[in-house]
Enzyme design. Structure first.
Site, PDB file in Angstrom:
ATOM      1  N   ASP A   9       0.872  -1.171   0.000  1.00 66.95           N
ATOM      2  CA  ASP A   9       0.000   0.000   0.000  1.00 66.95           C
ATOM      3  C   ASP A   9       0.918   1.233   0.000  1.00 66.95           C
ATOM      4  O   ASP A   9       2.126   1.116   0.218  1.00 66.95           O
ATOM      5  CB  ASP A   9      -0.882  -0.027   1.249  1.00 66.95           C
ATOM      6  N   ASP A  11      -0.247   5.251   0.858  1.00 66.76           N
ATOM      7  CA  ASP A  11      -0.533   6.269   1.877  1.00 66.76           C
ATOM      8  C   ASP A  11      -0.656   5.629   3.251  1.00 66.76           C
ATOM      9  O   ASP A  11      -1.488   4.746   3.474  1.00 66.76           O
ATOM     10  CB  ASP A  11      -1.826   7.012   1.535  1.00 66.76           C
ATOM     11  N   HIS A  81     -11.079  17.573  -7.105  1.00 64.56           N
ATOM     12  CA  HIS A  81     -10.089  16.522  -6.856  1.00 64.56           C
ATOM     13  C   HIS A  81      -8.848  16.712  -7.714  1.00 64.56           C
ATOM     14  O   HIS A  81      -7.734  16.454  -7.266  1.00 64.56           O
ATOM     15  CB  HIS A  81     -10.700  15.140  -7.098  1.00 64.56           C
ATOM     16  N   THR A 121      -5.308   3.099  -3.463  1.00 60.09           N
ATOM     17  CA  THR A 121      -6.469   3.802  -3.998  1.00 60.09           C
ATOM     18  C   THR A 121      -6.108   5.185  -4.522  1.00 60.09           C
ATOM     19  O   THR A 121      -6.902   5.815  -5.201  1.00 60.09           O
ATOM     20  CB  THR A 121      -7.558   3.961  -2.918  1.00 60.09           C
ATOM     21  N   SER A 123      -4.107   8.159  -6.743  1.00 59.22           N
ATOM     22  CA  SER A 123      -3.925   8.262  -8.187  1.00 59.22           C
ATOM     23  C   SER A 123      -2.491   7.909  -8.589  1.00 59.22           C
ATOM     24  O   SER A 123      -1.556   8.026  -7.796  1.00 59.22           O
ATOM     25  CB  SER A 123      -4.243   9.683  -8.657  1.00 59.22           C
TER      26      SER A 123
END
Length: 255
Positions: A9, A11, A81, A121, A123
């Site tokens: 992962d 973040d 976003h 998840t 970008s």
């Protein structure tokens, strides 16, 4: 089956950067004249849903219903976003560091010939910026597959990102181990059949980590030992590749 790959992962796992994300969201809201501000408590609650666009939309529907019900709301969220992603990139450019032990473990896996992948998840542009800032311009070459939020229909806790990473690696889940920081990430990895190590981050300390191989405060370094919240380090001062292999072997034996 021997451990053949690590799936990371980003973040909270590679970097504990949720505060940069929160700042980028708030800076974006202010720049667009919105009366919105996400304090730490609010942001912690919003982290219960994955994806920046999804968080913006959820917040608006809860606290600014007139705007959410108005024409062009979806396009408005997309614009916000995009601007938030740009501002987050500027914050990364100002300086970011990997969490303790991350660079060491990535290097150990690379030296041992293990494949590595990303399942996040966030970008792709955020991933590329972060990796280049922390591991250098050739960092992407370390990862055989980079599965991001744009590449799947359903984000975590759905298993889609991890399934995409496994497909990119060309490996079964029993040959891989995931490294996550949140309960939602753990659910996603476990749903894809992956044994999972949790390294707790700023906002995830109260998450449910049932089913994790182990839960550690950080991966640690030989001269800066880590602490296990759950599971055992088997006498190791920090998480290294030998320990990952041991955990992986135990998970295979127990299933």
């Amino acid at each position: 089956m021997a451990l053949a790959a690590l799936i990371w992962d980003v973040d909270g796992t590679l970097v504990d950067n949720e505060e940069r994300h929160r700042q980028a969201f708030n800076d974006t809201f202010a720049a667009h004249g919105l009366p919105w501000h996400w304090d730490e408590a609010c942001y912690a609650e919003l982290l219960g849903i994955t994806g920046g666009r999804e968080r913006i939309a959820l917040y608006a529907r809860s606290y600014d219903k007139a705007r959410a019900d108005g024409a062009g709301f979806d396009a408005f969220v997309r614009r916000l976003h995009v601007d938030k992603t740009r501002r987050y990139g500027e914050l990364l450019a100002a300086g970011v560091t990997l969490r303790p032990g991350v660079a060491r473990l990535i290097a150990e896996a690379r030296a041992a010939g293990l494949s590595q992948a990303i399942a996040t998840t966030t970008s792709r542009v955020n991933v590329e910026r972060l990796l280049e800032q922390t591991l250098g311009p050739a960092a992407l070459e370390t990862f055989a597959c980079v599965a991001t939020g744009e590449s799947v229909t359903h984000k975590k806790p759905a298993p889609d990102l991890y399934l995409a990473a496994l497909d990119g690696l060309g490996l079964p889940p029993t040959a891989c181990l995931a490294i996550e920081d949140t309960g939602l990430g753990l659910q996603a990895a476990r749903a894809a059949g992956l044994a999972t190590l949790i390294t707790v981050s700023r906002y995830s300390g109260e998450d449910d980590f049932t089913g994790a191989l182990a839960v550690v405060e950080a991966l640690g370094e030989p001269d800066a030992p880590c602490r296990a919240r759950a599971g055992t380090l088997h006498g190791k001062p920090c998480v290294d590749l030998d320990l990952m292999r041991l955990w992986h072997d135990q998970s295979i034996q127990n299933n």
